[in-house]
Structures are given as structure tokens and as C-alpha cells.
Write an enzyme that holds these catalytic residues in place. Structure first.
Site, short mmCIF file in Angstrom:
data_model
loop_
_atom_site.label_atom_id
_atom_site.label_comp_id
_atom_site.label_asym_id
_atom_site.label_seq_id
_atom_site.Cartn_x
_atom_site.Cartn_y
_atom_site.Cartn_z
N ASN A 92 14.10 16.84 -13.24
CA ASN A 92 12.89 16.03 -13.40
C ASN A 92 13.17 14.68 -14.06
O ASN A 92 13.98 14.59 -14.97
CB ASN A 92 11.87 16.80 -14.24
CG ASN A 92 11.41 18.07 -13.56
OD1 ASN A 92 11.29 18.10 -12.34
ND2 ASN A 92 11.16 19.11 -14.34
N GLU A 114 8.84 9.34 -16.60
CA GLU A 114 7.44 9.75 -16.79
C GLU A 114 6.95 9.41 -18.19
O GLU A 114 5.82 8.98 -18.39
CB GLU A 114 7.30 11.26 -16.57
CG GLU A 114 7.54 11.68 -15.13
CD GLU A 114 7.70 13.19 -15.02
OE1 GLU A 114 6.67 13.87 -14.92
OE2 GLU A 114 8.84 13.68 -15.06
N LYS A 163 15.14 22.40 -10.06
CA LYS A 163 14.48 21.16 -10.46
C LYS A 163 15.35 20.26 -11.31
O LYS A 163 16.10 20.70 -12.16
CB LYS A 163 13.22 21.50 -11.27
CG LYS A 163 12.15 22.19 -10.44
CD LYS A 163 11.25 21.20 -9.76
CE LYS A 163 10.22 20.70 -10.74
NZ LYS A 163 9.28 19.81 -10.10
N HIS A 173 0.84 -1.22 0.00
CA HIS A 173 0.00 0.00 0.00
C HIS A 173 0.87 1.27 0.00
O HIS A 173 0.42 2.31 0.47
CB HIS A 173 -0.95 0.04 1.20
CG HIS A 173 -1.65 -1.24 1.48
ND1 HIS A 173 -2.92 -1.51 1.02
CD2 HIS A 173 -1.24 -2.36 2.14
CE1 HIS A 173 -3.28 -2.73 1.41
NE2 HIS A 173 -2.28 -3.27 2.08
N SER A 232 13.92 22.48 -15.29
CA SER A 232 12.74 23.30 -15.48
C SER A 232 13.19 24.67 -15.96
O SER A 232 14.22 25.18 -15.53
CB SER A 232 11.99 23.44 -14.15
OG SER A 232 11.21 24.62 -14.15
#
Ligand code: ARG
Length: 463
Positions: free
Chosen positions: A290, A295, A288, A161, A282
Site C-alpha cells: 500500500n 495517502e 498488498k 478528466h 496488509s
């Protein structure tokens, strides 16, 4: 007759050429040009067989062979002019062959139809993709194994979970994906064995009255044998569906791992650092970094699942044998294959380049009462409590630690005995995360020895 003249390949019974819209919906050359190498290989095999069986002369076969080599080199050099009026790759190649060698080109299509031709070309193409997927998956497994080996005994939280459950080893977690990708390889290999039969010679649907040698063409194209039923040969695309299905399952594995990389590389976790080569910045927030590749793998998987559903939908209501609907098989499979290969390569690069942060993994492993199960097991083993009661006692100890804002090993012995009088100093030996993972020696368990045994098994298997 308009300026859109009859199709040279099938226009004999037509008084007029097709409407422009008809041509647009009918043509597949915009995408099936990708099958040119397979189409030409199939024609080489077919022409050689026609000559060997005396159906065409040796000199015609020689002219066809030479001409096909020229067509191939023209396409590869980017000099070939593809024509929409000629619909597809099969007719484009044949028409150009005619321009180059003249009359013998017209004999190539003896005892053959575009129906068995396209089924053969597409099988050859999909077979290559299966091989490429297996190569990509194996490379990814190697990258994962290298990561697992480096941190076979590093402790990290295991989750259920997405809540801390029990400590596991980094190597164990990474090797879980090696198993998944191993099964993916198995699925591709199974599909390959089943698809490796040759449709060529099925002709339009019923076979042919010419004395062809299907064994010969099958062998020349690297197939195990000719397909046994001509109707089946031209009308099924289950090989493409199997490729897509195997790809879809593999894609789901890739996507789950990509999701973990996104979580693990976040500032809240910092379990891994992705390399600059596989991250982006970014344009507004200078701090940042990323995980875009992860993704995009997670997102692109939608294309593979979409292609799978699309081809199942194309096929599901088609009567035997060939229907033009089946021309819609290619774009979906092309896109799914391209996506899969890109995702595999990106994942392999990311895994190869990433750094697992041992300190952060081990710190996280020790928090969240991750050794509560070890404590309950100890109560069963050392004090003979029934597991349900041990579970209850442990629950009370967790509540006490939570109230005090500390972890289980930080509770003093008097605090422990206030919950259950039988608890002794020995309990502390099971509360460390290292002891916890070290004790999980069951086959396939997370103990470093077990993980190293699995790594060794895979190393041997991959050679
Ligand atoms: N371009 C067609 C396809 O991809 C080739 C087969 C055409 N066969 C036919 N009977 N019209 O399916």
C-alpha cells in the site's frame, strides 16, 4: 492569600493568585517552550543593546549573558523545570535567570514587554521554518529532476478528466511538479523578505522612553531593519499568515502529487513501483503493498489548511494592538510547520526511491486513441481541411476503430479513405505516440528536446 500566590512577574496589584482554571486557560508554556532558543537569542540581543546604550551596566549585562547561557544549556539538557504558574516561555526563562544571577535579571526587561518579545521570538521561529521549507522543497525538486532526466523521452498518456487525452513524456509530467514547487519556493522567499523586520523595542505597544537602539537589536538577530510602527510590530501576525498561506498552497501541490502516486502505483495503472521503504503491507491480504506515505501526505494536508483557516479566524476581528487571542497563533503554526516538513521529507524519499515502469507507461500511452488530435492536425495540414471538419472526420475514425476494437494506427488505409477519400499513407507517420510527442516542439511543450531544455535550466538554477 491562598497557596496560589501572586505571580512574581505581574502580581504587584493582585491580592490573590489565579484560579486553577484561569491558570490552565492562560498558560502557553505547554507549547511555547518550543520558542526557548529564539527567546534566549532575543534576550541576548536586548541585554547587549541595553549595555551599549548605557541603560544597564556592563557588569549586569555580563551577568545576564552568562546566566542566559546557563538557562539555555539547562533547557537543552532537559534539566529545566517548566512551570505553568509562570505562564509562558518568556517568564519561565526570566524567573530561572533570577534564580541563577539574582538582581541583574530584573533589569533585563527594561524597555521591553512580552508583547514585542513574543512577536520577535515567533518571527525568528517562523523564519527558520521558511528556510527549512525552502531546503525541503529544493531537495524534492532535485529528486524529481533525477526522475525526469531518466525518462525524459518515455511516452505516457497525458490526461484531462483522468481520461487519456494526448501522449506526453514522463519527464514532462514530472517536471510540471518541479515548476509548482519552484513557485512554492518563490512564495516562501517572498514571505521571508517581508517578515524579516524586527519588532523588538516596540515594547508593550507605544515604544519606550529609554534611549534604545533598535537598529542594533535588529542586526544582532539577523533582521534587515526594525519595524517602523510599534503598534503594528506587536499586533500583526501577517508573517505567520503568509507562512501558512504559502504552506497551504505547497500542501495542495503535495497532495495532488500524492494522489497521482496512489493512482500510478495501483494494479490498474502500474506506472510506478514505490520502494518497500515507502510502502506498507496488509495484515490480512498478503499480496498488498500500500502507498501509505502518499495517502498520509494527501490526508495530513488537511491539518495545514485547517491551521490556516484557524489563524485567519483568530486574527480577523482583533483591534490594535496586542490581545491575548494572539497566543493562539502558535500551536496552529507549529503543527502546520511540522506537518509540512514531514510531508516534504516523505515525498522526497518516495520520489527518490520509486521506479517508473517504462513499458507500462508506453503501453498505456498508445491506447485510448491518444493520437486523435495528431490525426486531426494532419488533416488540417496535409489536406487543408478546416479544423472543425478535421475534428469531425477524426471522430468518425475513432468510432470506427472503437467498433473494430482496435486503435487508430491499426485501421487500414481503405478503412481510412472510406471516411475521408483524401487520406493517404502518410497519415500513419503522425499516429505513433513517439511522433506525437516529438512534434510538440512549442516552448514548454512535451517534446523530449523541450523537456531536456527545461531540465537543464533547472539544473543550472539549482546549482
Ligand atoms: N504568552 C503570550 C503570547 O504568546 C506572551 C505575550 C503576553 N502579553 C501579555 N500582554 N499578556 O502571546
Amino acid at each position: 492569600m491562598t497557596d496560589r500566590t501572586q505571580n512574581a512577574m505581574w502580581g504587584g496589584r493582585f491580592a490573590a493568585g489565579p484560579d486553577a482554571i484561569m491558570e490552565a486557560i492562560n498558560a502557553s508554556i505547554g507549547f511555547d517552550r518550543r520558542l526557548y532558543a529564539q527567546d534566549i537569542a532575543g534576550s541576548h540581543a536586548h541585554a547587549a543593546m541595553l549595555a551599549a546604550t548605557g541603560i544597564i551596566s556592563d557588569s549586569d549585562a555580563a551577568a545576564i549573558r552568562e546566566g542566559l547561557l546557563t538557562v539555555l544549556s539547562e533547557i537543552e539538557a532537559g534539566k529545566f523545570e517548566f512551570s505553568t504558574a509562570l505562564e509562558d516561555i518568556h517568564m519561565n526563562v526570566e524567573a530561572r535567570l533570577k534564580e541563577i544571577i539574582g538582581e541583574p535579571a530584573g533589569r533585563l526587561h527594561t524597555a521591553r514587554s512580552r508583547n514585542d518579545q513574543v512577536a520577535t521570538d515567533f518571527r525568528l521561529w517562523v523564519r527558520d521554518q521558511v528556510d527549512a521549507a525552502i531546503i525541503g522543497l529544493t531537495a524534492l525538486q532535485r529528486a524529481l529532476i533525477a526522475q525526469a532526466e531518466a525518462g525524459a523521452d518515455w511516452v505516457m498518456p497525458g490526461f484531462t478528466h483522468l481520461q487519456t487525452a494526448q501522449p506526453v513524456t514522463w519527464g514532462h509530467h514530472v517536471m510540471a511538479y518541479v515548476e509548482m514547487f519552484g513557485r512554492d519556493i518563490g512564495r516562501f522567499a517572498d514571505a521571508r523578505a517581508r517578515m524579516n523586520e524586527c519588532p523588538l523595542g516596540a515594547a508593550a505597544l507605544a515604544g519606550t522612553s529609554f534611549p534604545i537602539d533598535r537598529q542594533m537589536t535588529a542586526e544582532a538577530l539577523g533582521f534587515d531593519r526594525p519595524m517602523a510602527n510599534s503598534l503594528d510590530a506587536v499586533s500583526d501576525r501577517d508573517f505567520a499568515l503568509e507562512f501558512l498561506s504559502a504552506s497551504a498552497i505547497c500542501a495542495v501541490h503535495l497532495s495532488r502529487f500524492a494522489e497521482e502516486l496512489v493512482i500510478w502505483s495501483s494494479a490498474q495503472f502500474r506506472f510506478v513501483t514505490l520502494s518497500d521503504r515507502f510502502s506498507t503491507g496488509s495484515s490480512i491480504m498478503p499480496q498488498k503493498k500500500n502507498p501509505d506515505a502518499a495517502e498520509l501526505i494527501r490526508a495530513k494536508i488537511g491539518r495545514i489548511l485547517g491551521a490556516t483557516v484557524a489563524l485567519f479566524t483568530v486574527m480577523k476581528g482583533l483591534p490594535l494592538a496586542y490581545s491575548k487571542d494572539m497566543q493562539e497563533d502558535k500551536e496552529q503554526v507549529f503543527d502546520a510547520a511540522d506537518t509540512l516538513m514531514l510531508a516534504l521529507a516523505a515525498m522526497e524519499g518516495m520520489v527518490r526511491d520509486m521506479t517508473a515502469n517504462r513499458t507500462n507507461l508506453e503501453r498505456a500511452a498508445a491506447s485510448g486513441f491518444s493520437t486523435a488530435t495528431d490525426l486531426a492536425d494532419w488533416l488540417v495540414r496535409a489536406l487543408g481541411l478546416p479544423f472543425r471538419e478535421a475534428h469531425h472526420v477524426t471522430g468518425s475514425l475513432v468510432a470506427l476503430a472503437e467498433k473494430k476494437g482496435c486503435d487508430l494506427p491499426d485501421l487500414s488505409l481503405p478503412e481510412m479513405t472510406s471516411v475521408h477519400a483524401g487520406i493517404t499513407q502518410e497519415v500513419y507517420s503522425v499516429l505513433g505516440v513517439r511522433n506525437s510527442v516529438g512534434s510538440r516542439q512549442s516552448y514548454g511543450g512535451t517534446a523530449p528536446e523541450q523537456v531536456r531544455a527545461q531540465i537543464a535550466r533547472w539544473r543550472e538554477r539549482l546549482g
